[in-house]
Design a protein around this motif. Structure first.
Motif, mmCIF file in Angstrom:
data_model
loop_
_atom_site.group_PDB
_atom_site.id
_atom_site.type_symbol
_atom_site.label_atom_id
_atom_site.label_comp_id
_atom_site.label_asym_id
_atom_site.label_seq_id
_atom_site.Cartn_x
_atom_site.Cartn_y
_atom_site.Cartn_z
ATOM 1 N N ASN A 164 0.788 -1.284 0.022
ATOM 2 C CA ASN A 164 -0.146 0.209 0.050
ATOM 3 C C ASN A 164 0.680 1.381 0.072
ATOM 4 N N ILE A 165 2.128 1.251 -0.415
ATOM 5 C CA ILE A 165 2.822 2.336 -0.325
ATOM 6 C C ILE A 165 3.747 2.554 -1.593
ATOM 7 N N PHE A 166 4.236 1.539 -2.444
ATOM 8 C CA PHE A 166 5.263 1.550 -3.177
ATOM 9 C C PHE A 166 4.786 1.000 -4.461
ATOM 10 N N LEU A 167 5.203 1.639 -5.647
ATOM 11 C CA LEU A 167 5.030 0.948 -7.007
ATOM 12 C C LEU A 167 6.346 0.230 -7.322
ATOM 13 N N PRO A 168 5.919 -0.697 -8.168
ATOM 14 C CA PRO A 168 7.087 -1.565 -8.509
ATOM 15 C C PRO A 168 8.218 -0.991 -9.001
ATOM 16 N N ILE A 169 8.481 0.151 -9.768
ATOM 17 C CA ILE A 169 9.527 0.994 -10.035
ATOM 18 C C ILE A 169 10.081 1.344 -8.659
ATOM 19 N N ASP A 170 9.558 2.055 -7.615
ATOM 20 C CA ASP A 170 10.146 2.213 -6.352
ATOM 21 C C ASP A 170 10.999 1.148 -5.590
ATOM 22 N N VAL A 172 15.796 -1.621 -4.252
ATOM 23 C CA VAL A 172 16.512 -2.838 -4.094
ATOM 24 C C VAL A 172 17.819 -2.633 -4.956
ATOM 25 N N SER A 173 17.978 -2.119 -6.028
ATOM 26 C CA SER A 173 19.212 -1.936 -6.664
ATOM 27 C C SER A 173 20.213 -1.120 -5.886
ATOM 28 N N GLY A 174 19.686 -0.115 -5.522
ATOM 29 C CA GLY A 174 20.724 0.816 -4.789
ATOM 30 C C GLY A 174 21.054 0.035 -3.546
ATOM 31 N N VAL A 175 20.496 -0.607 -2.702
ATOM 32 C CA VAL A 175 21.157 -1.675 -1.415
ATOM 33 C C VAL A 175 22.066 -2.777 -2.252
ATOM 34 N N ALA A 176 21.507 -3.184 -3.385
ATOM 35 C CA ALA A 176 22.520 -4.238 -3.758
ATOM 36 C C ALA A 176 23.803 -3.565 -4.112
ATOM 37 N N VAL A 177 23.874 -2.401 -4.769
ATOM 38 C CA VAL A 177 25.093 -1.550 -5.206
ATOM 39 C C VAL A 177 25.752 -1.402 -4.097
ATOM 40 N N LEU A 220 21.415 5.063 0.273
ATOM 41 C CA LEU A 220 20.842 6.018 0.795
ATOM 42 C C LEU A 220 20.157 6.919 -0.206
ATOM 43 N N VAL A 221 20.750 7.239 -1.294
ATOM 44 C CA VAL A 221 19.928 8.057 -2.531
ATOM 45 C C VAL A 221 18.993 7.152 -2.760
ATOM 46 N N CYS A 222 18.943 6.214 -3.023
ATOM 47 C CA CYS A 222 17.857 5.167 -3.916
ATOM 48 C C CYS A 222 16.826 5.009 -2.796
ATOM 49 N N CYS A 223 17.144 4.779 -1.453
ATOM 50 C CA CYS A 223 15.903 4.851 -0.590
ATOM 51 C C CYS A 223 15.372 5.868 0.064
ATOM 52 N N GLY A 224 16.148 6.920 -0.354
ATOM 53 C CA GLY A 224 15.545 8.361 -0.039
ATOM 54 C C GLY A 224 14.605 8.738 -1.264
ATOM 55 N N LEU A 225 14.749 8.347 -2.374
ATOM 56 C CA LEU A 225 14.031 8.721 -3.500
ATOM 57 C C LEU A 225 12.595 8.118 -3.240
#
Length: 101
Positions: A16-22, A27-32, A56-61
Protein backbone atom coordinates in the motif's frame (compact mmCIF):
# COMPACT_ATOMS: atom_id res chain seq x y z
CA UNK A 1 -22.71 11.41 -8.20
CA UNK A 2 -20.30 8.83 -6.84
CA UNK A 3 -18.04 9.24 -3.85
CA UNK A 4 -14.63 7.67 -4.39
CA UNK A 5 -12.69 6.75 -1.26
CA UNK A 6 -9.31 8.41 -0.79
CA UNK A 7 -7.41 5.12 -0.71
CA UNK A 8 -8.65 3.81 -4.06
CA UNK A 9 -5.17 3.52 -5.58
CA UNK A 10 -3.70 1.73 -2.56
CA UNK A 11 -4.77 -1.62 -4.03
CA UNK A 12 -2.42 -1.04 -6.97
CA UNK A 13 0.58 -0.46 -4.70
CA UNK A 14 2.89 -2.99 -3.07
CA UNK A 15 2.48 -2.86 0.73
CA UNK A 16 0.00 0.00 0.00
CA UNK A 17 3.00 2.36 -0.36
CA UNK A 18 5.35 1.41 -3.20
CA UNK A 19 5.07 1.20 -6.96
CA UNK A 20 7.05 -1.63 -8.57
CA UNK A 21 9.59 0.88 -9.93
CA UNK A 22 10.11 2.23 -6.40
CA UNK A 23 11.04 -1.21 -5.12
CA UNK A 24 13.32 -1.80 -8.11
CA UNK A 25 15.14 1.48 -7.39
CA UNK A 26 15.46 0.76 -3.66
CA UNK A 27 16.61 -2.85 -4.09
CA UNK A 28 19.14 -1.95 -6.79
CA UNK A 29 20.56 0.84 -4.60
CA UNK A 30 20.91 -1.50 -1.64
CA UNK A 31 22.51 -4.16 -3.86
CA UNK A 32 25.07 -1.67 -5.21
CA UNK A 33 25.79 -0.54 -1.64
CA UNK A 34 26.35 -4.09 -0.41
CA UNK A 35 28.56 -4.83 -3.40
CA UNK A 36 30.58 -1.65 -2.79
CA UNK A 37 30.99 -2.53 0.89
CA UNK A 38 32.24 -6.00 -0.03
CA UNK A 39 34.67 -4.76 -2.68
CA UNK A 40 36.05 -1.62 -1.01
CA UNK A 41 35.94 -2.61 2.69
CA UNK A 42 36.20 0.98 3.97
CA UNK A 43 38.50 1.75 6.90
CA UNK A 44 37.43 5.35 7.53
CA UNK A 45 34.24 7.40 7.70
CA UNK A 46 34.64 8.97 4.25
CA UNK A 47 35.02 5.59 2.55
CA UNK A 48 31.99 4.24 4.39
CA UNK A 49 29.87 7.23 3.35
CA UNK A 50 30.92 6.81 -0.27
CA UNK A 51 29.96 3.12 -0.15
CA UNK A 52 26.63 3.85 1.57
CA UNK A 53 25.68 6.72 -0.77
CA UNK A 54 23.91 4.66 -3.50
CA UNK A 55 21.64 2.92 -1.00
CA UNK A 56 20.87 6.12 0.90
CA UNK A 57 20.05 8.06 -2.26
CA UNK A 58 17.90 5.30 -3.80
CA UNK A 59 16.00 4.63 -0.59
CA UNK A 60 15.64 8.39 -0.05
CA UNK A 61 13.91 8.69 -3.42
CA UNK A 62 11.29 6.15 -2.30
CA UNK A 63 10.38 7.84 1.02
CA UNK A 64 6.64 8.68 1.10
CA UNK A 65 5.71 12.37 1.21
CA UNK A 66 2.31 13.93 2.05
CA UNK A 67 0.33 15.23 -0.96
CA UNK A 68 2.70 13.41 -3.34
CA UNK A 69 3.63 9.77 -3.75
CA UNK A 70 7.31 10.03 -2.82
CA UNK A 71 10.43 12.19 -3.21
CA UNK A 72 10.92 10.92 -6.77
CA UNK A 73 7.47 12.25 -7.69
CA UNK A 74 8.22 15.63 -6.07
CA UNK A 75 11.44 15.96 -8.09
CA UNK A 76 9.62 14.96 -11.29
CA UNK A 77 6.83 17.52 -10.68
CA UNK A 78 9.36 20.28 -9.95
CA UNK A 79 11.22 19.45 -13.15
CA UNK A 80 7.98 19.50 -15.16
CA UNK A 81 6.97 22.83 -13.61
CA UNK A 82 10.25 24.56 -14.44
CA UNK A 83 11.04 23.02 -17.83
CA UNK A 84 7.71 22.26 -19.55
CA UNK A 85 5.50 24.63 -21.50
CA UNK A 86 3.64 27.11 -19.31
CA UNK A 87 1.37 28.87 -21.80
CA UNK A 88 -1.81 26.85 -22.08
CA UNK A 89 -4.20 27.03 -25.02
CA UNK A 90 -7.82 27.54 -24.09
CA UNK A 91 -9.91 24.53 -25.04
CA UNK A 92 -12.70 24.65 -22.49
CA UNK A 93 -16.26 23.44 -22.89
CA UNK A 94 -17.23 26.66 -24.71
CA UNK A 95 -14.18 26.75 -27.00
CA UNK A 96 -16.22 26.21 -30.18
CA UNK A 97 -19.03 28.55 -29.04
CA UNK A 98 -16.94 31.72 -28.94
CA UNK A 99 -18.67 34.85 -30.15
CA UNK A 100 -17.51 35.81 -33.61
CA UNK A 101 -18.62 39.29 -34.34
Amino acid sequence: MYIIPANTNNGKLIFNIFLPIDLIIAVSGVAVTLLALLIVQPHNLFGALICLAPGLVCCGLCVPVPNYHNIRTVIKECFNFFYKRRNYKWEGWCYLDEFKG
